[in-house]
Write a protein that holds these residues in place. Sequence first.
Motif, PDB file in Angstrom:
ATOM      1  N   LYS A 116       0.840  -1.221   0.000  1.00 26.70           N
ATOM      2  CA  LYS A 116       0.000   0.000   0.000  1.00 26.70           C
ATOM      3  C   LYS A 116       0.865   1.257   0.000  1.00 26.70           C
ATOM      4  CE  LYS A 116      -4.328  -1.661   1.212  1.00 26.70           C
ATOM      5  NZ  LYS A 116      -5.452  -1.267   0.397  1.00 26.70           N
ATOM      6  N   SER A 201      -6.614  -6.258   6.568  1.00 26.30           N
ATOM      7  CA  SER A 201      -7.263  -5.149   7.288  1.00 26.30           C
ATOM      8  C   SER A 201      -6.238  -4.342   8.083  1.00 26.30           C
ATOM      9  CB  SER A 201      -8.432  -5.627   8.158  1.00 26.30           C
ATOM     10  OG  SER A 201      -8.145  -6.807   8.805  1.00 26.30           O
ATOM     11  N   GLN A 204      -5.002  -1.876   5.589  1.00 24.68           N
ATOM     12  CA  GLN A 204      -6.035  -0.871   5.314  1.00 24.68           C
ATOM     13  C   GLN A 204      -6.098   0.148   6.460  1.00 24.68           C
ATOM     14  OE1 GLN A 204      -7.647  -0.405   2.507  1.00 24.68           O
ATOM     15  NE2 GLN A 204      -8.540   1.412   3.458  1.00 24.68           N
TER      16      GLN A 204
END
Length: 212
Positions: A116, A201, A204
Amino acid sequence: MAVDLKALSEFLQKGRAKEVTELVQQALDEGMSAKVILHDGLMDGMNIIGVKFKNNEVFVPEVLIAARAMNMGTAILKPFLAEAGEVATGKVILGTVKGDLHDIGKNLVGMMMEGKGLEVIDLGTDVSADRYVEEAIKHEANIIACSALLTTTMTQMKAVVEKAEAAGIRDKVKIMIGGAPVTDSYCASIGADYYTADASSAAQTAVEICSA
Ligand code: B1M
């Protein structure tokens, strides 16, 4: 012929790293998604090993070679696990807590966070509370991320929160925790900021923290 993920799971359980890496590569070459290979092949095998370990059907050496094969398989998947979407900037100090040598879940968390766009400083395993805090100060990190797999070591996470408070960085750094025995209520009870159940998660949530 399409790669049989059951065969991949079985090779992983036997610790056959060569076959595991070959099948992972073949599955990718055939266009299979990295997530499916991870969950239905590698993690399936590791879950079965976990049950056998609990039932004393396999012992530490077998689990270690399976873990080695798992880490080699996930290393091939690393570039493909990055999810498309937003790219964030921020620094994360990552490690498995003191007394704990389990690193597979922690490695997945790191891979997903890097995917990410976050900079991950991976301190490895058996990381003391002092070390997390020293490295967070040194790198001016946004996040300290702690993994624990043992009920006996998850208590170290409280020490990390306390050390961060004592060092005066608690308002600058968010503390994320996770790992099989960790829960949301444990997170609240020790004053950590976020518990997430899986690597995806966790990544995220880290992006949301760094974008806030
Ligand atoms: Co260990 N071990 N182990 N072991 N081992 C467990 C954890 C255990 C549940 C097995 C069992 O009894 N069924 C049990 C813990 C019991 C308990 O405390 N409740 C256990 C035990 C007892 C032990 C020893 C004490 C055994 C002994 O020596 N008698 C010993 C302790 C050593 C130590 O750490 N000091 C030990 C040793 C080992 C090996 C070294 C042999 C090996 C680790 C090798 C390695 O990691 N390089 C090992 C393994 C492999 C396991 C099992 C079989 C698999 C763990 C794993 O990698 N799972 C495990 C049984 C099981 O979990 N079913 C077991 C796959 C991985 C992807 O999942 O790590 O849970 P996981 O990560 C998940 C989530 O938890 C989450 O994301 C990942 C998925 O996306 N997550 C986070 C993880 N960290 C996160 C952080 C986050 C967010 C999410 O935010 C920061």
